[in-house]
Design an enzyme around this catalytic site. Sequence first.
Site, PDB file in Angstrom:
ATOM      1  N   GLU A 265      -5.277 -53.508  29.426  1.00 59.92           N
ATOM      2  CA  GLU A 265      -6.497 -53.265  28.654  1.00 59.92           C
ATOM      3  C   GLU A 265      -7.375 -54.508  28.600  1.00 59.92           C
ATOM      4  O   GLU A 265      -8.604 -54.416  28.732  1.00 59.92           O
ATOM      5  CB  GLU A 265      -6.136 -52.786  27.246  1.00 59.92           C
ATOM      6  CG  GLU A 265      -5.575 -51.370  27.230  1.00 59.92           C
ATOM      7  CD  GLU A 265      -5.113 -50.940  25.852  1.00 59.92           C
ATOM      8  OE1 GLU A 265      -5.270 -51.743  24.898  1.00 59.92           O
ATOM      9  OE2 GLU A 265      -4.585 -49.821  25.714  1.00 59.92           O
TER      10      GLU A 265
ATOM     11  N   HIS B  15      -9.961 -45.007  24.245  1.00 59.01           N
ATOM     12  CA  HIS B  15      -8.915 -44.674  23.292  1.00 59.01           C
ATOM     13  C   HIS B  15      -9.244 -43.446  22.447  1.00 59.01           C
ATOM     14  O   HIS B  15      -8.480 -43.096  21.555  1.00 59.01           O
ATOM     15  CB  HIS B  15      -8.626 -45.881  22.386  1.00 59.01           C
ATOM     16  CG  HIS B  15      -7.953 -46.994  23.110  1.00 59.01           C
ATOM     17  ND1 HIS B  15      -8.631 -47.852  23.941  1.00 59.01           N
ATOM     18  CD2 HIS B  15      -6.650 -47.370  23.165  1.00 59.01           C
ATOM     19  CE1 HIS B  15      -7.787 -48.723  24.457  1.00 59.01           C
ATOM     20  NE2 HIS B  15      -6.590 -48.452  24.011  1.00 59.01           N
TER      21      HIS B  15
END
Length: 308
Positions: free
Chosen positions: A175, A208
């Site tokens: 990420e 997300h």
Amino acid sequence: MAALGGDGFRLLSVSRPERQPESAALGGPGPGLCCWVSVFSCLSLACSYVGSLYVWKSELPRDHPAVIKRRFTSVLVVSSLSPLCVLLWRELTGIQPGTSLLTLMGFRLEGIFPAALLPLLLTMILFLGPLMQLSMDCPCDLADGLKVVLAPRSWARCLTDMRWLRNQVIAPLTEELVFRACMLPMLAPCTGLGPAVFTCPLFFGVAHFHHIFEQLRFRQSSVGSIFLSAGHLIGPVLCHSFCNYMGFPAVCAALEHPQRRPLLAGYALGVGLFLLLLQPLTDPKLYGSLPLCVLLERAGDSEAPLCS
């Protein structure tokens, strides 16, 4: 974090210089088109990262080891290919970073030790209250706890735990590589340093949003400003991993804790020390020259506060 203290406050009001960007001087696309290319590139990276998680069709829950292994494969492939998006962005915009791609993305040796230790230390100071709470609720004493943490058997057990690997290693590394190391260099020449810090979490949020359909869980805030201040990827990765381990501070539990007075004092002390140490521990001078400053100078913005 430098965006919150000292000269970092001025990041939010960086004025765009009137000097003509290098890309325009070389006959490349104008600033407007460059911004569209940057935004589209970042959005493509975010969608690719999320899409890779759903390549494998399965009815199993996300915490099942088989699902985790498949997703490991997907995100590692996307993360490995993400630097190609930065290369394509460079060709389309005509902006020459002036440094190697790996250096621009935070893979460099200069200042690596302070970049690894100081941001993590600052984050741990902020979590002083939750760390005290964790210590108070732990059934073993400090000496026994350290023995468990340092025992090779404990680490071997962690390395065979798919959920631990996901939360502490793979997720922070991939990420931060995609949403920080790749996106910030593309956004900074368009928006400036300060706005780029707050724009990256928007793409991070897109990546997300899918968790809403799987499980409601806390996600720590962006650590992009650590990347801006230090110019290293290792600091954001370690802070991300630490925040994943700690989770959201259990403030309600602290208010009902038998030792709530010293515990709440620890919460307040942690926040106070964090604000006090924020500017000195995120001073770019501690970490060597910043590759992003070279990039901004090439793009026509050499007056950013961090680069002056």
